[in-house]
Structures are given as structure tokens and as C-alpha cells.
Design an enzyme around this catalytic site. Structure first.
Site, PDB file in Angstrom:
ATOM      1  NE  ARG C 212     -16.423  -2.082  45.741  1.00  0.00           N
ATOM      2  CZ  ARG C 212     -16.185  -0.770  44.956  1.00  0.00           C
ATOM      3  NH1 ARG C 212     -14.979  -0.395  45.795  1.00  0.00           N
ATOM      4  NH2 ARG C 212     -16.837  -0.025  44.372  1.00  0.00           N
TER       5      ARG C 212
ATOM      6  N   GLY D 202     -25.155  -2.345  39.711  1.00  0.00           N
ATOM      7  CA  GLY D 202     -25.946  -2.429  38.548  1.00  0.00           C
ATOM      8  C   GLY D 202     -27.218  -1.780  38.398  1.00  0.00           C
ATOM      9  CG  LEU D 228     -21.602  -0.499  35.942  1.00  0.00           C
ATOM     10  CD1 LEU D 228     -21.566   0.877  35.536  1.00  0.00           C
ATOM     11  CD2 LEU D 228     -22.788  -1.314  35.423  1.00  0.00           C
ATOM     12  CG  ASP D 229     -22.354   0.406  39.745  1.00  0.00           C
ATOM     13  OD1 ASP D 229     -21.911   1.602  39.356  1.00  0.00           O
ATOM     14  OD2 ASP D 229     -23.382  -0.409  39.099  1.00  0.00           O
ATOM     15  CD  GLU D 230     -16.586  -4.539  41.341  1.00  0.00           C
ATOM     16  OE1 GLU D 230     -16.271  -4.010  42.403  1.00  0.00           O
ATOM     17  OE2 GLU D 230     -17.431  -5.705  41.184  1.00  0.00           O
TER      18      GLU D 230
END
Lengths: 289, 289, 289, 289
Positions: C212, D202, D228-230
Site C-alpha cells: 500500500r 470513505g 477512492l482513497d486508494e
């Protein structure tokens, strides 16, 4: 729960029964205790207490509350003070050339995070007037030299009195206040020192931090006292640096620590979380009271 | 990639072409550069470099490599040294009464995280012998008094020589080494000071931190020099404390910082990541070389 | 002040007068309150309290104290428990292959920093027996496979009962306990997860952290519940990493965070600083009581 | 050393001789290398390099430099780009209702700490116009609803093109951009997420952090991608909280982390310190080049 609170700050010699007697007083007067924080200093044999009450439970006058509590306090030999959130403190900011601390205070004030009025900013550099203008706060420019500094402090004192000032924030104000001045405002002047005190007291801390080759730098907010950079510490923080940092990059990194540390200290003061004892501070942690 | 590496540490006056010439040398000698780290000190106009090579690319003798590189180094006026991971350094630990730093070093050594031999632990308190015994490391007890300290240092020096010691770790060893001793082992003695230097140099830092009312405490690992607690800093760290901390609880909190900081500094030294310049250290960040 | 303390942990619906009534009870029974910490949860309308008393003020039996306090508790609808420092808890450590957390617990226990007995270490890897041996603590080796795991838990439970175990510490024990097992020891099993929960629940957190590309890694100590890695969090901490960190270097950096976080959580538990409410913990800060 | 620099960002498959060949090219072209940073990713077998040159050494045109370097790059199969500090990037800030991130960007920009132009602020709440006004930056108010959001993105795109925008900063802009939009600006949109990703992706992260009972909260700056948010994380930081923190106090504490993390990420981008590889970022540490 109303938005208004009543906050008592109490200190005394440690002995049995104080918490029981104090909390029983508030209970019998009909108050809901929003938070009750204590600290027993076993070394000094001293006891410290912060009690926050819901102001809507006050069914009589403030003066009456003070008078009733004074009796309890007298019987227990408490040193105490009380604050009502309706009474916003008047805060004057002193600044010089750098703007980062000033900005942070004004922004947080503008966002409602600092419970106070800011009637005035005083600075010895006119170049930062634009910051005061941005936030619509009166700005008093006061050119200072080695010669006129004593006299200028008289001018500042006069301005502070005129504005009924409760707290003076030295937001990287690079002048040393006289003992006289400081004695007028004991525990009412918060200074930010751009080093992790007691390391690098005095001038040019970033340059000296560079020369010493430290691996972290810091900032310290403290109450101003007669002894330069020796006053009771309210808050400190640090950031990691490396051999690659120069004095000027240390100053850049430091500026973010300074603003954060100073704003926190000012907030603790305005929220009545601080009791000074000797040269140390008790800072009661933030609660949702 | 083999497990063995060759690490060059290089410093010189900054000038054009150094990185090109050095890396071209290694390339032409057939080496794969595992990592190449540099730092240009614009204030001192100095250049520092750490080059890590895959030892399996060495097709001739170590002496030949040194001799070939010496020519390049001479032409560029480089100050340099080279380390081969096959050569484990001999590390002696000096300790007194507290065991937390000693434990951390022995544990990390036992887990293979510190690339060294530990042939001996020397201490002036016999009470900690059990730690050495636990890890099966010879323990030399050396009672020290004010009177015999000079003579005892002679004994220690003799032990160090016998064990071909490359690095001395003062794991909360509470005695001050003489200049003579230190000069024998320049940049080869790592000390842990239980404060965030330059704050609280000298004795009783936790007590003084308590009295000063600091809001964070720290620890500092540095090379020992003639000037007590003034040597080049290798690593520092801090932890938040509060008014509720007493000198003894500061010491407890501090012990976890001390062990972490000391073990890191020792690891940096053993991994040949440190260049001392003046009273500062360049510490090249950890890489996967 | 004696070395022995009596600690009450109390929770109830928030209402006026609780602190007054509770502290008045202790005062009237002749106790010196060493520390009194409270927390009002305005969202849940719940009140939490930790009171620490000087045991030398107890002039009658423990049972009598419990019985007298039970009356107050009943009248105020308090949920409560009391601990006497003479009663050391029995702590069993479960471990697998890695030793860093185990070492830290045993060391801190050896240095007197964890107030407990450790009658037994249970592990499913015999390779770590040497750690138990070093500290002279009985070691029970229990080979575990997917097939025998249910049966092995029965063996563990039996050992725990035999040793009158009060707390189970999972020091990187890499097996998931059954609901049955966990229900036997609610709020009595502390697990360390090697990630900053709720990030990277489940297996291989360091590998996933690497993938990540996070810039900090962490560890989380929590009470074990039915839902894997979902139990009430006691303590967390993080460390900065960079793109240069591989899964294995993350695991190395992480191991120092894990040991620190787990030991703190165990200490908080043994010092009776934790109240669980829903899936959250109240952790009363460390004091000098 | 002039104030102007030329920065090359290079990536390629790892192989012998790259650093030698690249640095030799710059040396032979007469450049002083101000800093040369590298990273070898042994897992991906990839090599990354950031080279900073003194622009005053450029004796011919920029185009000529690009053309000459392109030949080297071609022969070594390098992927590369070059930036000249004379070319300030155009940065547009998107914001919604909260002002802390916007303030920090504008302040740091005003103090010369962010090397860019800010031609425009776009927001879907008119209430924050005063911030843009304070700093004298054009403000475009764009009311957004669920229905008109697709069309509004077209308007934003048009504004971005008109202003030759190089970087879009989402300073707590609470709308999700479409894939189409994001694909127009790959690696050119920086978003701040108010949680320590991948925890609490989220909506409503502070509320969820409260419910999960975490002991630290954080913020994450990342490049926006389809998921999203990745997107690739640029910077993260955390702050310690406690059981006493409510969702709203977490949001307050978090706001100081968000502003710091976002401003750092923007600075790294503008200083050309970031290379994206897969879903990870290489962020070369700050140097004095």
C-alpha cells in the site's frame, strides 16, 4: 447542557477529604459536575483540582457563588479562582517580523477555536501589518530601537490597560520585556521559544542546533518570567531533522512546530487548564466539558 | 545478490565530477552498486558518500581493491575507508547497575539484528552479571572507586586490546572515561546520555528535567569525546511526559527511549552508515543494501 | 504512604452527586485518596472512575470493605471492582516463533516494572524455549497443527486453570483462539496486532503495508474478542518509514513498536487503569499513586 | 550557486553502470551536481534517481539540454522528466466548507515556502470566499448538487485548462471526481484524506475512529486515482488521542494534522521530489539543493 461553563481552579496542601468536601459543596448547590480533574503532587504534598460546572445550574448570582465557595475555601485553606465562559478574555498579540505564529492564532481565533477577543496586534515591524488587515484586527506599529525600548514598553503597557488585556501572546516577538513589565502581568504573558528548552536558551537557537548537530529540534511555550527562557513550560513539541538540515531549513521546519505549540498553550490558558506551581505547570488534559 | 557487501565511506572537498569518477571506477571494475548515498554540505563545502557494493563482484583480492581505489582516491583527494561484511566488529559493552540498555543490545545481537561479536561485558556492579550469564557472554566485574578509577581504566584498556575491540558501547556506564582512554578509541566509543542533549548535560538529568517541568524527555546517543556529553550526536528521541511524572517515573519512561536510541546508534555504526565531520555526524538512512 | 494500594474501578450512568457520594464514603471510612480519576462520556451518558487508596488506612478486613462499599454502589447503581496490590495477578504468555515481545515482557517483569507472577510460557515453537530458560520460567511446548488446534486449546485451558491465570498475553502468538476459549477469558486476553488497526487487519500486515506504500507503520494492543482484530484497543503507536522499507525491514522496525505497545498495555491492565465500555477502552493516565 | 536549479527525475530497470553513465554525462556537460539521490528497489528491480543541477552551468538552450540527455536516456532505456525552477507551476485549490487546509496552503505560499502560482480557488461553498479575498486570490464559487455534479466537473475542467493548471490540490474538497476528470490529471491531483489510510477509507473517518476507539488518529495526502482513497500515498502523520476525544474533538485535533500533511505533500510535489511507481511513491528526502 448549556454552552456556558463555570470553571474552578483550586490548589492547596494535600490532606484527606478535600475532594469529598469540594464536590459535596457543588452537589449540594445543585450543580452537575461536567468534569473534575485532580492531581496530587506527592513530592510537594500539594493538591490541584479543576472542576467544570454547567452554568445553567447556577440559580443565583455569580457574586453569591463566589461568596459561598469562599467559605468552603477558607475552611480548607484553598487557593482558588473561578472563570465563567461568558467572560471572554482580551488577548493582545505582540509580533515582530515572522508571521507563522501570528497567522495560526488569528486563523484559529477566526474559526472559533480560541475562546477570546483579540482587540489589538502590536508589532515592531510594519511589514506584517497585512496579516492584521487580512483578519480585520487593529494593528499598532511601534518602531523599537535599543534606545527607545524602555519608553516603548510604557506605550505598550498603556495600550494593554486601555484594552483591558488579560493575556499577552508573544508570537515570536524578538524583544526582551523588562522585569517591571513582566511583573505587571504575571502568568499572563505566554512566549514561544524556538527551541526545546532548556536546550538553546537565548539567541539564535536554530543556528546553535545546527552547530551542535542535534537530530531533533523543538519549540517551547512558557509563561514569561524575569529569567529569560526560564519561565514555567506549558507545552513543547519536536520534529526529527537530519544532517542535511541547515540553519535556515531548521527554521522552516521549526516554524510549523512553533505555531502548533504556541496555539496549544494559548488554548490551554484560555480554557483555564493551567495551574502554575513553583516553576512548573499543571496542565489538565483536554476534556469535553 | 550475495549476503556479503563491501561498503565505502568517502569524504572530500566538494567539487565537480566526484560522483561521476567514483561510480565510474566501480562500474569499470565490474561492480554492481547496491546503493549510493551522498550528501553535499554547502556550508562546509564538503562532500560525503557511502557506496555499497555486492561482494560477489569482487574478482580479485581485498588488498588489490584497496590499492586500486587508493589511486582514484589520491587523484581526487578523498578521505575514505572500506568495510567488508565478513569482518564482524568486536563490541565490548560497559555497564553499571541498570540493565535495560544492556538487555536490548544483547537481545538484538542474539536475534541477528546487530552485525558484530560481543566477546565481553565489563561492569562495575556485580549485580548485573546474571544478564551476561543469560546470554552466555563472558562478564568481567571491575569494582571501581574514585581512587582506583585511573588504574581500572588501564585494566579495561588491556581487556579491550586483548579482545581486539572495534567498538565500545557505554550502556549507561556511569563513569567518565579519561581523555587518554577516549583518545585511544576516537569515534569508537558510543555513549547514551539520558537526556535530550544539549539539555541537561551532566548528572541527574531526570531529576533536573522534573524540576524544570519539561513536557517531553529524551535520550541521546553520541560518540564520546574529551568534553563530557559534547561529542557528535548519532541519534536522539523523545517521549511526551506530564506534570504527573516524578523523577522516578521519568527514569522509567526514559529507559525505553534510552535502549531504543542506543541500539539504533550502535546499529548505524556497525552498518557503516556514519561519517563524523567536525562535531556533527552524517548518518546515511537505512537502505536495503 | 505504604507500598500497598487499593484500587476501585467504577462505572455507572452519569448523574449528579456520584463523585461527591463516592469520595465522601472513602473519606468517612478514613481513607486517604491517593488519586481519583474520572471520565464523563457525554455521548453515552456514562461515568467512569478510578480511585486509588492507601492500603494502610484499611482498619478492617477486605471483605468488610467490599461489603460496605457494595451498599453505596447499590444505592448509586454502580458497576465496580476492587483490586489490592498484594494480590499479584498470574500472567501466562503465549508465543510462537518471534521473541521480541516475549523478551520485553520478561525483562520488564524481571526489573519489577510489571506487577505480576509469570508461572508459565506456552509456545508452539520449541526454538524459543531458550528465552524462557534464560529467565527461569517454566516453558510448555505445544506443537500445533490445523488438525489438533481445537484439542490443543483444551490443553491450554487446562494449564491456565491449573495456574489460576488472571491474564493471558498473546506475544505474537500466531494462532486464532476459538470463541469458546475467548469467552472463558473476557477482557483477560491481550493480543498485539502488528499493524495500526483498523488498517491491515488479518494476516501479513507488513507485506500489505509495503504494497500500500504507507509512510508510517504501527502496532495495536487490544483485548481479544470473537471478532479477529476487532477487540477494544488499549494502546497503539507508530513509526515513520519510507519507500526504502521492504516488508522485512518493516517487520524489523515494527518489532520495536510491537514490544513497546504490548508491554504498555499489559502494564495498564496490571495497574488496573483500564475500563472496557462497549468496544472502547477508558485508559486512565499513569499517576504516582 | 544561482537560485535556479534544474531537476531531473529518472527511473529505469536496475542494471550496472547507470549512475556512472548519468553522472558522467552531467559532468562532461559542465554541470555541478547539487544533489544526486537514488533508490534501488530490489523487489521490483527498479532504479530511481533525482539529480539537481545548478542552472547557471547551462551554457546552451533548455531544448538542447533535453535533446542531449534524451540520447543518453534512450541508450539506457530511462523514463525521465526535467524541471526548471524558473517555471513555476500553476496550482488550483479546490475546497468546500472547512478552511484550515486552504489557509495553510495560502499562508505558506504567501511566505514563499511553496514555489508556485495560485491563479484560482474553486469552492462549492461561498462561505469561505473571505479566505481567498484575504489573500487576494480569485475565487470561483460553484454550487454543486448531486444532479449537476457531472456538468460542474466540465466547468472546473474548463477553468483548469484556461489557467494552464499543473497541479490540483483538494483541500478537504468533499466531492468525488469522476474517472474522466482524474484521467485528465494523472499524478497531478493531490487529495488529503482525514484518516490514516488504509484505515477509515470513505466517509466520516473521525466518527468511525471514535467508534473503533483508536488511540491515535492521522491524515494521509495521496494522488487521486479512480479508486477512492486508494491512490499512491505521499505523506502521512498521526497524533495521539484518548478515550476522552469525541468525534468533534478528533476533527479538531485532526485538522492540524491534515493541514501539515497536505502542505508537505504539495511542497514535495512542487520541489519535484516524488516519483510514482505502481501504487507507491518514492519521495526523495529534502536537501539543500
Amino acid at each position: 447542557m448549556s454552552d456556558y461553563k463555570i470553571t474552578f481552579l483550586i490548589q492547596c496542601h494535600d490532606s484527606k477529604g478535600i475532594i469529598s468536601k469540594v464536590t459535596t459543596f457543588f452537589y449540594e448547590e445543585g450543580f452537575n459536575i461536567l468534569s473534575c480533574q485532580q492531581f496530587t503532587d506527592n513530592i510537594q504534598e500539594a493538591y490541584f483540582m479543576r472542576v467544570s460546572l454547567d452554568a445553567k445550574d447556577l440559580t443565583y448570582s455569580r457574586e453569591e457563588l463566589k461568596s459561598r465557595f469562599a467559605k468552603v475555601a477558607h475552611s480548607l485553606s484553598l487557593k482558588w479562582r473561578v472563570h465563567f465562559t461568558e467572560d471572554k478574555e482580551n488577548v493582545v498579540v505582540l509580533a515582530s517580523k515572522t508571521t507563522h505564529c501570528l497567522f495560526d492564532i488569528l486563523e484559529k481565533h477566526g474559526e472559533g477555536k480560541l475562546h477570546c477577543h483579540i482587540p489589538l496586534i502590536i508589532a515592531n515591524h510594519e511589514s506584517i501589518k497585512y496579516v492584521a488587515d487580512q483578519f480585520g484586527i487593529p494593528f499598532h506599529y511601534l518602531p523599537i530601537t535599543g534606545e527607545n525600548w524602555r519608553e516603548r514598553q510604557g506605550v505598550i503597557l498603556k495600550l494593554l490597560v486601555e484594552h483591558h488585556v488579560d493575556l499577552i501572546v508573544m508570537a515570536r516577538f524578538m524583544r526582551i520585556l523588562s522585569s517591571d513589565f513582566i511583573n505587571h502581568y504575571q502568568e499572563k504573558i505566554i512566549n514561544i521559544h524556538h527551541a526545546f528548552l532548556p536546550a538553546f536558551q537565548g539567541a539564535n537557537p536554530y543556528k546553535r542546533a545546527y552547530e551542535r548537530g542535534v537530530k531533533m529540534i523543538g519549540a517551547t511555550a512558557h509563561y514569561a518570567t524575569d529569567d529569560l527562557d526560564e519561565g514555567p513550560i506549558i507545552e513543547q513539541d519536536v520534529e526529527r531533522v537530519s544532517h542535511a538540515s541547515t540553519p535556515s531549513s531548521l527554521a522552516q521546519i521549526g516554524s510549523d512546530i512553533e505555531r502548533k505549540v504556541l496555539s496549544k498553550a494559548v488554548k490551554y490558558h484560555l480554557d483555564h487548564r493551567i495551574i502554575v506551581t513553583g516553576n512548573r505547570t499543571i496542565v489538565f488534559p483536554e476534556t469535553e466539558d
